[in-house]
Design a protein around this motif. Structure first.
Motif, short mmCIF file in Angstrom:
data_model
loop_
_atom_site.label_atom_id
_atom_site.label_comp_id
_atom_site.label_asym_id
_atom_site.label_seq_id
_atom_site.Cartn_x
_atom_site.Cartn_y
_atom_site.Cartn_z
N MET A 1 0.81 -1.19 0.00
CA MET A 1 0.00 0.00 0.00
C MET A 1 0.86 1.25 0.00
SD MET A 1 -2.90 1.08 2.64
CE MET A 1 -3.71 2.61 2.41
N PHE A 2 1.87 1.30 0.85
CA PHE A 2 2.74 2.47 0.93
C PHE A 2 3.44 2.71 -0.40
CE2 PHE A 2 6.82 4.43 2.18
CZ PHE A 2 6.30 5.61 2.65
N ILE A 5 1.07 4.28 -2.84
CA ILE A 5 0.81 5.69 -2.58
C ILE A 5 1.94 6.56 -3.12
CG2 ILE A 5 0.57 7.43 -0.76
CD1 ILE A 5 -0.79 5.22 0.90
N SER A 98 -5.08 -5.79 7.25
CA SER A 98 -4.72 -4.74 6.29
C SER A 98 -3.29 -4.26 6.54
CB SER A 98 -5.70 -3.58 6.44
OG SER A 98 -5.17 -2.40 5.94
N HIS A 99 -2.70 -3.63 5.53
CA HIS A 99 -1.37 -3.05 5.69
C HIS A 99 -1.44 -1.66 6.31
CE1 HIS A 99 0.66 -6.24 3.60
NE2 HIS A 99 -0.20 -6.14 2.61
N LEU A 100 -2.63 -1.13 6.44
CA LEU A 100 -2.79 0.21 6.98
C LEU A 100 -2.40 0.27 8.46
CD1 LEU A 100 -3.75 3.10 6.45
CD2 LEU A 100 -6.04 2.37 7.12
N PHE A 101 -2.77 -0.72 9.24
CA PHE A 101 -2.45 -0.71 10.67
C PHE A 101 -0.94 -0.79 10.93
CE2 PHE A 101 -2.05 -2.72 14.89
CZ PHE A 101 -2.61 -1.69 15.64
N PHE A 103 1.45 0.12 8.94
CA PHE A 103 2.01 1.38 8.47
C PHE A 103 1.76 2.48 9.49
CE2 PHE A 103 1.43 5.41 6.15
CZ PHE A 103 2.72 5.55 5.67
N THR A 104 0.58 2.49 10.09
CA THR A 104 0.25 3.47 11.12
C THR A 104 1.17 3.31 12.33
OG1 THR A 104 -2.04 3.46 10.38
CG2 THR A 104 -1.61 4.39 12.56
#
Length: 118
Positions: A1-2, A5, A98-101, A103-104
């Motif tokens: 994901m990163f 972006i 998810s990859h969002l967590f 990354f956060t």
């Protein structure tokens, strides 16, 4: 994901859908090879630094530096265990898939690093 972006977000504008899919997968093959190993190195060096830097807790309690270092260590260990399980054992995360967590958490660790020396 990163990676999407930062690098791949403009590719659909210049490539066809099929070309975009092929280019994205070509980049992700290399990312999947490098990132897990880098994560493991980061966790090992983080553990070493934690034991070298943490110091003794005084009678008055832990300092702000020690508290933030403890939070960073906990988040880093969680990320490391998640990475080791995925890469070496093929165990996918049960929670926060998810990859969002992750990354956060990395962003939080970076921000905590900035506050540690105030």
């Amino acid at each position: 994901m990163f990676v999407d972006i930062l690098f791949l977000s403009k590719m659909p504008q210049t490539l066809s859908s099929d070309e975009h899919t092929k280019a994205r997968e070509a980049i992700m093959i290399h990312v999947r090879k490098v990132v897990p190993k880098a994560l493991i190195v980061a966790v090992i060096t983080g553990l070493y630094m934690f034991f070298q830097v943490f110091g003794e807790i005084q009678d008055t309690g832990p300092t702000l530096f020690q508290i933030l270092l403890g939070i960073k260590a906990t988040l880093g260990l969680w990320l490391g265990l998640r990475g080791v399980n995925q890469v070496f054992f093929g165990i996918q995360p049960w929670v926060f898939t998810s990859h969002l967590f992750p990354f956060t958490l990395v962003v939080i660790i970076i921000l905590l690093s900035q506050f540690m020396y105030l």
